[in-house]
Design an enzyme around this catalytic site. Structure first.
Site, PDB file in Angstrom:
ATOM      1  N   LYS A  97       0.835  -1.202   0.000  1.00  0.00           N
ATOM      2  CA  LYS A  97       0.000   0.000   0.000  1.00  0.00           C
ATOM      3  C   LYS A  97       0.880   1.267   0.000  1.00  0.00           C
ATOM      4  CE  LYS A  97      -3.415  -2.818  -0.106  1.00  0.00           C
ATOM      5  NZ  LYS A  97      -4.212  -3.349   0.976  1.00  0.00           N
TER       6      LYS A  97
HETATM    7  C1  LIG Z   1      -5.157  -4.513   1.412  1.00  0.00           C
HETATM    8  C2  LIG Z   1      -6.626  -4.349   1.448  1.00  0.00           C
HETATM    9  C3  LIG Z   1      -7.385  -4.546   2.603  1.00  0.00           C
HETATM   10  C4  LIG Z   1      -6.861  -5.205   3.844  1.00  0.00           C
HETATM   11  O1  LIG Z   1      -5.724  -4.709   4.338  1.00  0.00           O
HETATM   12  P1  LIG Z   1      -4.711  -5.581   5.219  1.00  0.00           P
HETATM   13  O2  LIG Z   1      -3.880  -4.520   5.844  1.00  0.00           O
HETATM   14  O3  LIG Z   1      -3.948  -6.446   4.264  1.00  0.00           O
HETATM   15  O4  LIG Z   1      -5.486  -6.370   6.200  1.00  0.00           O
HETATM   16  C5  LIG Z   1      -8.732  -4.227   2.571  1.00  0.00           C
HETATM   17  N1  LIG Z   1      -9.323  -3.781   1.463  1.00  0.00           N
HETATM   18  C6  LIG Z   1      -8.641  -3.611   0.326  1.00  0.00           C
HETATM   19  C7  LIG Z   1      -9.370  -3.087  -0.873  1.00  0.00           C
HETATM   20  C8  LIG Z   1      -7.280  -3.914   0.268  1.00  0.00           C
HETATM   21  O5  LIG Z   1      -6.618  -3.779  -0.881  1.00  0.00           O
END
Ligand SMILES: *Cc1c(COP(=O)(O)O)cnc(C)c1O
Length: 395
Positions: free
Chosen positions: A195
């Protein structure tokens, strides 16, 4: 025509280029090292510092750090008061956590179709999916492009729904001049390494509603009544569990990394935008490809660069193009398989074939690598490989 690597030719690159990757520098390593020398590995001062930094960056009044983006979604749905018997509208294409969080609280995800341009929730289909049980909308900013937040807001206001924005992809994006994090009642962020900003694992709940923030603070800490704890400072052993919460706390080690990462995020967004501009210029006009577009009312955070194959212009399938690009050592990916297609959801009774746009577009999407530390030469390798592979399979 040079021979494709999948057919035994030389690959465009010798080492695999991932589709996403964290950027960690000496500052990040230093601040994490300092926490390791301090008294507080968790529930210390870095948590508040990180929460305040995100509040300043996004404009959200209250930010509560948790240990994954999934925990942020779970806490958000729970704090919104959603539970058994309630329905929440979720886009048919997203990461599974966007729908799993609804199941966690005993509610029912109702999948809506997406708009063909942005691949975000289609407000018209959201309206069709409303029932007397609908309690909320889980609005995902797919690939970093903000949803049609005002259209969703209007539906929510008319029907008394709460909107939870899943902004795992869109930290730093703007919609009609407003920043992600303040667009709906509750926003969830993820700090997974792919991210925009990473804490290793981590997440955050953002809201302007003090009561919701308080509920999330309790939820991440076993459901302990935080006020009671503060009131009884003299009898510091006293605590009470008022709700069933979890241990969703984000350690200071991770929060320190988050503070140090956030400082760089605008520069990284710029880099993502410049990679997008290069891809656009180099690949625009190829009949085999449809490139991602940005609506005029906002700025995407470009978490993903999702191209679509024009299947009628190529002689092969998406899976062959995918394998051929991987053979060239370009780490392409697919975002995402429709959530209702997953076995767990099929077992719950969701039937394929109800989301024509999502299910049709899924068959032709491929994500090309994009992340801030990609070099110009990495970007140019991707362009070379895409042209090489699509050239070989062009009809
Ligand atoms: C990455 C992601 C999540 C969850 O995040 P984590 O930190 O991996 O638990 C939720 N929604 C979307 C759209 C994502 O891409």
């Amino acid at each position: 025509m040079t021979k494709l690597a999948i057919d035994g030719g030389n690959p465009v690159r010798t080492a695999m280029l991932p589709y996403a990757r964290q950027s960690i520098d000496d500052d990040d390593r230093r601040v994490v090292g300092e926490v390791l020398k301090s008294n507080w590995l968790t529930t210390g001062p870095k948590v508040k510092e990180f929460e305040e930094a995100v509040a300043r960056y996004t404009g959200a009044a209250e930010c509560v750090a948790v240990n994954t983006g999934t925990a942020a979604l779970h806490a958000a749905v729970w704090a919104a008061g959603i539970g058994p018997g309630d329905e929440v509208i979720v886009p048919a294409i997203s990461f599974v956590a966007s729908a799993n969080c609804v199941l966690y609280v005993g509610a029912t995800p109702v999948f809506a179709d997406i708009s063909p341009d942005t691949l975000n929730l289609d407000p018209e289909d959201v309206k069709r999916k409303l029932t007397s049980r609908t309690k909320g909308i889980l609005a995902v900013d797919f690939a970093g492009h903000p949803c049609d937040h005002d259209a969703l807001r209007a539906i929510a206001d008319e029907h008394g729904l709460i909107i939870i924005a899943d902004a795992a992809h869109s930290l730093g994006a703007t919609y009609k001049g407003r920043k992600v994090g303040t667009l709906q009642e509750i926003t969830a962020l993820s700090f997974h390494p792919v991210k925009h900003v990473t804490t290793g694992e981590g997440g955050m709940v953002l809201t302007d509603d003090a009561d919701i923030a308080k509920r999330v603070r309790s939820f991440r800490h076993h459901g302990i009544d935080v006020d009671l704890h503060a009131r009884h400072k003299t009898n510091s052993w006293e605590y009470d569990i008022v709700d069933l919460g979890f241990n969703y706390r984000l350690p200071d080690i991770n929060c320190a990394l988050g503070v140090s990462q956030l400082v760089k995020s605008d520069r990284w967004l710029e880099r993502r935008r410049s990679i997008v501009a290069t891809y656009h210029e180099a690949l625009y006009g190829l009949p085999m490809l449809q490139l991602p577009e940005q609506r005029a009312n906002g700025f995407s955070a470009w978490h993903l660069y999702v191209v679509r194959l024009n299947l009628e212009a190529i002689t092969t399938s998406r899976s062959q193009v995918f394998a051929a690009l991987r053979a060239e050592n370009i780490g392409v990916n697919v975002h995402y398989i429709p959530i209702p297609w997953m076995t767990h959801y099929a077992n719950l009774g969701y039937k394929r074939g109800q989301w024509p746009v999502a299910e049709g577009e899924y068959e032709r999407v491929i994500s090309l690598p994009i992340y801030p530390s990609m070099t110009d030469s990495d970007v140019s390798d991707v362009v070379t490989a895409v042209k090489k592979v699509l050239g070989a399979y062009s009809r």
